[in-house]
Structures are given as C-alpha cells and as structure tokens.
Design a protein around this motif. Sequence first.
Motif, PDB file in Angstrom:
ATOM      1  N   VAL A 191       0.680  -0.845   0.181  1.00  0.00           N
ATOM      2  CA  VAL A 191       0.097   0.096  -0.311  1.00  0.00           C
ATOM      3  C   VAL A 191       0.450   1.275   0.097  1.00  0.00           C
ATOM      4  N   GLY A 192       0.397   2.303  -0.581  1.00  0.00           N
ATOM      5  CA  GLY A 192       0.690   3.009  -0.634  1.00  0.00           C
ATOM      6  C   GLY A 192       0.325   4.533  -1.251  1.00  0.00           C
ATOM      7  N   ILE A 193       0.541   5.886  -1.482  1.00  0.00           N
ATOM      8  CA  ILE A 193      -0.334   6.911  -2.235  1.00  0.00           C
ATOM      9  C   ILE A 193       0.699   7.771  -3.698  1.00  0.00           C
ATOM     10  N   ARG A 194      -0.014   8.119  -4.241  1.00  0.00           N
ATOM     11  CA  ARG A 194      -0.020   7.408  -6.045  1.00  0.00           C
ATOM     12  C   ARG A 194      -0.434   9.318  -5.973  1.00  0.00           C
ATOM     13  N   PHE A 195       0.541  10.129  -6.617  1.00  0.00           N
ATOM     14  CA  PHE A 195       0.558  11.291  -7.319  1.00  0.00           C
ATOM     15  C   PHE A 195       1.501  11.554  -8.838  1.00  0.00           C
ATOM     16  N   GLY A 196       0.604  12.961  -9.665  1.00  0.00           N
ATOM     17  CA  GLY A 196       1.314  13.283 -10.414  1.00  0.00           C
ATOM     18  C   GLY A 196       1.052  13.784 -11.481  1.00  0.00           C
ATOM     19  N   LEU A 197       0.661  13.706 -12.406  1.00  0.00           N
ATOM     20  CA  LEU A 197       0.400  15.350 -13.546  1.00  0.00           C
ATOM     21  C   LEU A 197       0.442  14.370 -14.503  1.00  0.00           C
ATOM     22  N   ASN A 198      -1.237  14.728 -15.386  1.00  0.00           N
ATOM     23  CA  ASN A 198      -1.117  14.032 -16.311  1.00  0.00           C
ATOM     24  C   ASN A 198      -1.888  15.188 -17.718  1.00  0.00           C
ATOM     25  N   LEU A 199      -1.391  14.897 -18.964  1.00  0.00           N
ATOM     26  CA  LEU A 199      -1.328  15.705 -20.453  1.00  0.00           C
ATOM     27  C   LEU A 199      -2.904  14.569 -20.983  1.00  0.00           C
ATOM     28  N   ALA A 200      -4.444  14.904 -21.323  1.00  0.00           N
ATOM     29  CA  ALA A 200      -5.070  14.345 -21.882  1.00  0.00           C
ATOM     30  C   ALA A 200      -5.342  15.066 -22.742  1.00  0.00           C
ATOM     31  N   TYR A 201      -6.462  14.263 -23.807  1.00  0.00           N
ATOM     32  CA  TYR A 201      -7.038  14.967 -24.651  1.00  0.00           C
ATOM     33  C   TYR A 201      -8.626  14.080 -24.684  1.00  0.00           C
ATOM     34  N   SER A 202      -9.615  14.667 -25.182  1.00  0.00           N
ATOM     35  CA  SER A 202     -10.484  14.057 -25.329  1.00  0.00           C
ATOM     36  C   SER A 202     -11.939  14.304 -26.444  1.00  0.00           C
ATOM     37  N   SER A 203     -12.780  13.893 -26.715  1.00  0.00           N
ATOM     38  CA  SER A 203     -13.421  14.018 -27.973  1.00  0.00           C
ATOM     39  C   SER A 203     -14.741  13.429 -27.042  1.00  0.00           C
ATOM     40  N   SER A 204     -16.393  14.052 -27.801  1.00  0.00           N
ATOM     41  CA  SER A 204     -16.988  13.007 -27.658  1.00  0.00           C
ATOM     42  C   SER A 204     -18.277  13.826 -28.856  1.00  0.00           C
ATOM     43  N   THR A 205     -19.466  13.570 -29.025  1.00  0.00           N
ATOM     44  CA  THR A 205     -20.346  13.798 -30.268  1.00  0.00           C
ATOM     45  C   THR A 205     -21.438  14.604 -30.146  1.00  0.00           C
TER      46      THR A 205
ATOM     47  N   VAL B 212      -5.564  18.769 -18.263  1.00  0.00           N
ATOM     48  CA  VAL B 212      -5.008  18.945 -17.353  1.00  0.00           C
ATOM     49  C   VAL B 212      -4.943  18.606 -16.405  1.00  0.00           C
ATOM     50  N   GLU B 213      -4.225  16.887 -15.706  1.00  0.00           N
ATOM     51  CA  GLU B 213      -4.923  15.965 -14.502  1.00  0.00           C
ATOM     52  C   GLU B 213      -3.965  16.171 -13.496  1.00  0.00           C
ATOM     53  N   PHE B 214      -5.029  15.421 -12.251  1.00  0.00           N
ATOM     54  CA  PHE B 214      -3.755  15.380 -11.145  1.00  0.00           C
ATOM     55  C   PHE B 214      -4.095  14.692  -9.803  1.00  0.00           C
ATOM     56  N   PRO B 215      -4.113  13.490 -10.075  1.00  0.00           N
ATOM     57  CA  PRO B 215      -3.896  12.161  -9.521  1.00  0.00           C
ATOM     58  C   PRO B 215      -3.950  12.317  -8.257  1.00  0.00           C
ATOM     59  N   LEU B 216      -4.030  12.008  -7.013  1.00  0.00           N
ATOM     60  CA  LEU B 216      -4.216  11.468  -5.598  1.00  0.00           C
ATOM     61  C   LEU B 216      -4.743   9.992  -5.346  1.00  0.00           C
ATOM     62  N   GLN B 217      -3.678   9.153  -5.514  1.00  0.00           N
ATOM     63  CA  GLN B 217      -4.476   7.850  -5.744  1.00  0.00           C
ATOM     64  C   GLN B 217      -4.033   6.798  -4.515  1.00  0.00           C
TER      65      GLN B 217
ATOM     66  N   ILE C  61      -3.078  -1.859  -8.454  1.00  0.00           N
ATOM     67  CA  ILE C  61      -4.113  -1.197  -8.790  1.00  0.00           C
ATOM     68  C   ILE C  61      -3.904   0.246  -8.154  1.00  0.00           C
ATOM     69  N   ASN C  62      -4.670   0.878  -9.081  1.00  0.00           N
ATOM     70  CA  ASN C  62      -5.078   2.917  -8.135  1.00  0.00           C
ATOM     71  C   ASN C  62      -5.826   3.015  -8.946  1.00  0.00           C
ATOM     72  N   VAL C  63      -6.294   3.585  -7.255  1.00  0.00           N
ATOM     73  CA  VAL C  63      -7.627   3.818  -7.205  1.00  0.00           C
ATOM     74  C   VAL C  63      -7.891   5.240  -6.174  1.00  0.00           C
ATOM     75  N   GLY C  64      -9.040   6.348  -6.624  1.00  0.00           N
ATOM     76  CA  GLY C  64      -9.046   7.469  -6.106  1.00  0.00           C
ATOM     77  C   GLY C  64      -9.113   8.360  -6.942  1.00  0.00           C
ATOM     78  N   PRO C  65      -9.804   9.359  -6.070  1.00  0.00           N
ATOM     79  CA  PRO C  65      -9.887  11.100  -7.341  1.00  0.00           C
ATOM     80  C   PRO C  65      -8.480  11.600  -7.730  1.00  0.00           C
ATOM     81  N   LYS C  66      -9.502  12.304  -8.320  1.00  0.00           N
ATOM     82  CA  LYS C  66      -8.544  12.828 -10.238  1.00  0.00           C
ATOM     83  C   LYS C  66      -9.212  14.232 -10.409  1.00  0.00           C
ATOM     84  N   PHE C  67      -8.136  15.154  -9.898  1.00  0.00           N
ATOM     85  CA  PHE C  67      -8.394  16.566 -10.053  1.00  0.00           C
ATOM     86  C   PHE C  67      -8.199  17.105 -12.284  1.00  0.00           C
ATOM     87  N   VAL C  68      -9.363  16.990 -13.148  1.00  0.00           N
ATOM     88  CA  VAL C  68      -8.907  17.228 -14.130  1.00  0.00           C
ATOM     89  C   VAL C  68      -8.986  18.827 -14.483  1.00  0.00           C
TER      90      VAL C  68
END
Length: 332
Positions: free
Chosen positions: A111-125, A163-168, A178-185
């Motif tokens: 068990v531990g804590i995971r955090f970081g910085l992500n860059l993502a792209y998404s689309s829908s119609t 831009v995503e900031f996970p804290l999991q 396995i990583n689970v928890g909130p992500k601030f997007v």
Amino acid sequence: MNSSKYIRFILVFLLFVVGTIQAQVSKSEDIFSHPFSRAPQLYYYNKDCNCGVQQGSYDSRYKNQSVLSQFTIAARLGMAGLTYQTDFGIMKPGINTGIELTYAMFLNDVVGIRFGLNLAYSSSTFEAINYSDKYTVIDVENDVMDVYYSINKLTERHTQLLVEFPLQLAMRFDPISINVGPKFVIPIVKKYQERLEGVDLRCYYPAYDVEIDQALALATGKNGEIFLSDELVHMPVIWCTLSADFSYNIALKSGNELGIGLYVDYALNNYHVPKTSNLSLLSITDSHAGVPVSRIVSSVLQSNHAASNKQVVTDFGYLCGGFKLSYNIMPN
C-alpha cells in the motif's frame, strides 16, 4: 454535487488511505511473508557453503527498506464522452488519449499513495436526426413572423485538452498493481465543431399570408450544409473524477517493469448548463426592411428548443476508459 460534497469525499478517501496504511504498518511482520511481496528477504548463509560468510550472517544487498517508491511513465488510449442530459439527441463517444507521469510512495510493498501530472485529450459528439423547431418573433416593423426549420442531421463535436492531477491509493499484489481514488481534471482548451446538414428554414407572415422563401431572403430556404467552430463557453472549471486503473506488470532484466492494463475515469460532478437567451439553435436576423437576411447558429450547449420551452442540453458529465501501457521505474 457541490463543493462541500467534494471536500467530504476527499477527506473520507484520505482517511481510508491513512487507515489502510496504518493497518499495514501494524502488520509489518507480514511484509516478508506476504506471498506476493517484492520485499527483499534476509538471506542467511550456512557455514558449510565455504563462501567465507559465518553462519547467521546475511548479505547486506538484501537488507529491507521501510519505504519503497515507483516512478511511472504511461500512455493511454481509449474512448471518452460527455454524458449529455437531453431530449433531442444522443452521445457518440470519441477518442481519449494521454500521457501520465506519476510517482508512488509505499510504506510497505502493498500500500502507498500515488500522485502526479497527466496531459490528456478527449472528444465526443452530440448527434440529432431530423431536428426541428419553430417560434414566433416580432420584426422591426412590429409584424408577427413565424419561423420554422428542420435539419436532417445535426452533429456537434466537443473536444477538451485536459491537465490531470491524480491523488490515489496505490496497491501492489505482484504482478498486479491497482490504483484507485480521485483525480482533479482541468480543461485548458475547450472547442466545438458544429455541422448542420439538410437545413430547411422558412418564415411566414400570417397578417399578409406571405411565406418568405429563398428567392426573397438569403437566410431562408434549403441549404446543403452549415458548418462552424468556436471556443466552448460552457464547461466546468474542474472535473472531479473517481478513477481506477489495473495493470499486469512484466519484470524486465533492468529491474524495471512493463505494465499492460485498463483504466476508467468517471466525473462525480455533472455540469448544469446555464439558461441561455438564445431563442433557438438556429435563429435569424433581419434588415431594416424586416426581411430575414442571415442566420445565427448556436452550440447545442448554448441553445433552447423554442417549441418545447426546453434547453437542448440541460446537464452533462464526463466519462472515459480504455487501455494503458506503462513503464515502471523501480528503485535500485
């Protein structure tokens, strides 16, 4: 979900993480006996091995470390969508892709804590077939004018650069992680592209029994296609998502790992679209003579349906998921 609910959710999650870690620390004697543990064992040597090491001694290279860490570089590819609440169309998912840089700190090998910085792209119609509306306006000469139109096919593509900031909570059960928890997007770029096919717009003056057609006004009549693109005005400042990912890790000769897995993000906060002053998705302007000369086309996220007195889209959320390929850099 308002901000106080976000705060409560985050506090409950952090309390869960702390409680889990404390429970693991209290069972520190199990670190070495855990069947999936990566913790280095204390390997003792027998004096009969003629290796020059006295009985009861151990190789310091395998001395246990109380805190482990893991740096991960990951790429993901999947599908995403804005979950529109609407009576007039459907959502068609688009692409979701991203790059992740995360760091995990472990108090033990589980068990531990995971955090970081992500860059993502998404689309829908957003898509609607045989969309139509009608309304009444008063022109500049105070004459009543009925406007009615139909659209064979309406599509509006929404894109986000995020831009995503996970804290999991990070968990390892080798070879599974396995990583689970909130992500601030945070959406930093928000755009839409709207296409109207088979547009037929007509205006009628009941007082004069006159229909305005394409011969009299450029805004009316049948048009093959209308296309426009612009910045999205209505979009949340931040998405608060509940996120989870699962990976199967393959050990490499370098001591690092290659992970193959799945991920999913679900926004806990739906965005309520503010009421707009736009009369309809497709409206007209008139000249000083009271003749419609041009059209105004609005985004579905900024439009009303005049005939039903409803917004085209009242609320929407965010959802994405797919496959992930990761490279885990393990401590020496």
